[in-house]
Design a protein around this motif. Structure first.
Motif, PDB file in Angstrom:
ATOM      1  N   SER A 230      25.233  57.348  28.509  1.00  0.00           N
ATOM      2  CA  SER A 230      23.817  57.725  28.493  1.00  0.00           C
ATOM      3  C   SER A 230      22.930  56.548  28.886  1.00  0.00           C
ATOM      4  N   MET A 231      23.224  55.371  28.341  1.00  0.00           N
ATOM      5  CA  MET A 231      22.457  54.183  28.695  1.00  0.00           C
ATOM      6  C   MET A 231      22.570  53.878  30.183  1.00  0.00           C
ATOM      7  N   ARG A 232      23.799  53.962  30.709  1.00  0.00           N
ATOM      8  CA  ARG A 232      24.021  53.668  32.124  1.00  0.00           C
ATOM      9  C   ARG A 232      23.242  54.642  33.005  1.00  0.00           C
ATOM     10  N   ALA A 379      18.356  41.367  29.525  1.00  0.00           N
ATOM     11  CA  ALA A 379      18.455  42.457  30.494  1.00  0.00           C
ATOM     12  C   ALA A 379      18.333  43.811  29.812  1.00  0.00           C
ATOM     13  N   LEU A 380      18.971  43.982  28.653  1.00  0.00           N
ATOM     14  CA  LEU A 380      18.889  45.257  27.940  1.00  0.00           C
ATOM     15  C   LEU A 380      17.464  45.531  27.484  1.00  0.00           C
ATOM     16  N   TYR A 381      16.776  44.488  27.043  1.00  0.00           N
ATOM     17  CA  TYR A 381      15.383  44.681  26.645  1.00  0.00           C
ATOM     18  C   TYR A 381      14.536  45.095  27.841  1.00  0.00           C
ATOM     19  N   ARG A 382      14.791  44.455  28.971  1.00  0.00           N
ATOM     20  CA  ARG A 382      13.988  44.731  30.168  1.00  0.00           C
ATOM     21  C   ARG A 382      14.241  46.134  30.697  1.00  0.00           C
ATOM     22  N   TYR A 383      15.523  46.551  30.723  1.00  0.00           N
ATOM     23  CA  TYR A 383      15.859  47.809  31.384  1.00  0.00           C
ATOM     24  C   TYR A 383      16.032  48.986  30.433  1.00  0.00           C
TER      25      TYR A 383
END
Length: 388
Positions: A230-232, A379-383
């Motif tokens: 789901s995240m991807r 990166a996870l925070y940004r995307y």
């Protein structure tokens, strides 16, 4: 609409399984039954049954559904032996073959439930003890040991060997050790703002009040993998090459400890990949590797930093009793990721292996970059985390 509902009820959708896995399951079952029959052939005279037919049903579970709770060693062994014992007892003491057969299956199910060893082929074993003919019936209670017990032990050993020869299979189904093949559960913040926890899954299973033929650990893995997918999907294409550091400090196997330590100190690094002459990653060395080995090697120094300095410093002379090059203290094999891997796939690598650095390699396994936990978090925070 009614026709579609009827068809859907008749042909229940199941999880997709690759053709390779289906072939492996069939081949494993062939080997299991063939070897069991071969070894059982010496049990007795020609009138003695070599095998119980319910082993065929057990083979479906052991080799085609080896992750099922019903296929695990205790359900298999306990279910078969207890059912055989119940079947023989019902045949001996319950008059009327139909009543005896029905009661044997019913009591076997209850006993397997009670002893937490539910194994569907056990019902067939109990029934066979009553209706299997004089060849089985004349054996009495000895049938529990042979052929049932012997068959069960042989097939269990074969299942333990064969199922662990192929990647992706685990038998018995032990708790996960935290690898990418068995990803560690994600935290609620990373996976989903309303993420399920293990306690939620346990409560849901209790509420259903029915036997679910899937291990609790597998349910957690399914949820974890679904969260990653789901995240991807929601993040789009964000690959390791998009977030990695390209200016990577490296070491070679024969580099002296002092030189590598100085590089890490100067560049404020917590770890560097160890490479061969072709720049292929052969290991990883971190500050922790230095600290652990220093503490074990130099007990003569009372202060830890004195032990660390003595460990890093090159030993004078021709002989030494401590590691002198980085290859002797590195962790190997190194956990790596490819540059075209989605960054979401890094989450179980970091959480499962409890590492802080992942070298990024190209298709030839040559190091091309490095991703740290900090890089991934940013990166996870940004995307992801900042998404509305």
């Amino acid at each position: 609409m009614a026709l579609k509902r009827i068809i859907a009820s008749l042909f229940h959708a199941s999880a997709p399984v690759s053709v390779t896995e289906k072939i492996v399951s069939a081949a494993a079952a062939f080997l299991g039954i063939f070897i069991t029959a071969l070894l059982s052939s010496g049990l007795g005279d020609k009138a003695t049954p070599l095998m119980i037919t319910s082993l065929g049903a057990s083979s479906v579970l052991l080799f085609a559904a080896s992750h099922s709770p019903m296929a695990q060693p205790w359900p298999f062994v306990g279910g078969q032996l207890i059912s055989a014992l119940v079947g023989v007892t019902c045949f001996k003491f319950i008059p009327g073959v139909f009543v005896s057969a029905a009661l044997a299956v019913a009591v076997a199910i209850f006993a397997m439930h009670l002893l937490n060893c539910l194994h569907p082929p056990g019902g067939a074993t109990a029934l066979a003890m009553v209706m299997g003919g004089p060849e089985l019936q004349r054996l009495g209670y000895s049938v529990v040991l042979a052929p049932v017990g012997f068959n069960v032990v042989v097939l269990l050993v074969i299942a333990l060997v064969i199922n662990n020869l192929f990647p992706g299979r685990r038998y018995p189904l032990l708790p996960s050790v935290g690898t990418w093949k068995n990803p560690a559960p994600l935290s609620p913040v990373v996976a989903n703002r309303n993420a399920l926890m293990k306690e939620d899954i346990e409560s849901a299973l209790k509420d259903m009040n029915a036997y679910i033929d899937v291990a609790e650990e597998d349910l957690e893995q399914i949820y974890t993998r679904a969260s990653l997918h789901s995240m991807r999907r929601r993040m789009g294409d964000v690959f390791c090459r998009d977030i990695m550091t390209r200016d990577v400090a490296t070491a070679e196997y024969g580099d002296e400890l002092s030189a590598v330590w100085e590089t890490m100190r100067r560049r404020k690094l917590k770890g560097v990949p160890v490479i061969d002459r072709a720049r292929r990653v052969v290991g990883m060395v971190t500050i922790v590797d230095f600290l652990k080995r220093a503490d074990k090697t130099h007990h003569t120094h009372p202060r830890f930093f004195d032990r660390l300095r003595a460990f890093i410093r090159r030993t004078p002379g021709m002989t030494t009793d401590k590691p002198e090059v980085v290859g002797e203290i590195m962790s190997s094999p190194a956990i790596t990721a490819t540059e075209d891997m989605h960054i979401v796939s890094l989450i179980p690598l970091f959480s499962g292996h409890k590492i802080h650095h992942v070298p990024i390699v190209d298709k030839d396994q040559r190091v091309v970059g490095m991703v740290t936990q900090t890089d991934l978090t940013v990166a996870l925070y940004r995307y992801w985390a900042a998404m509305p």
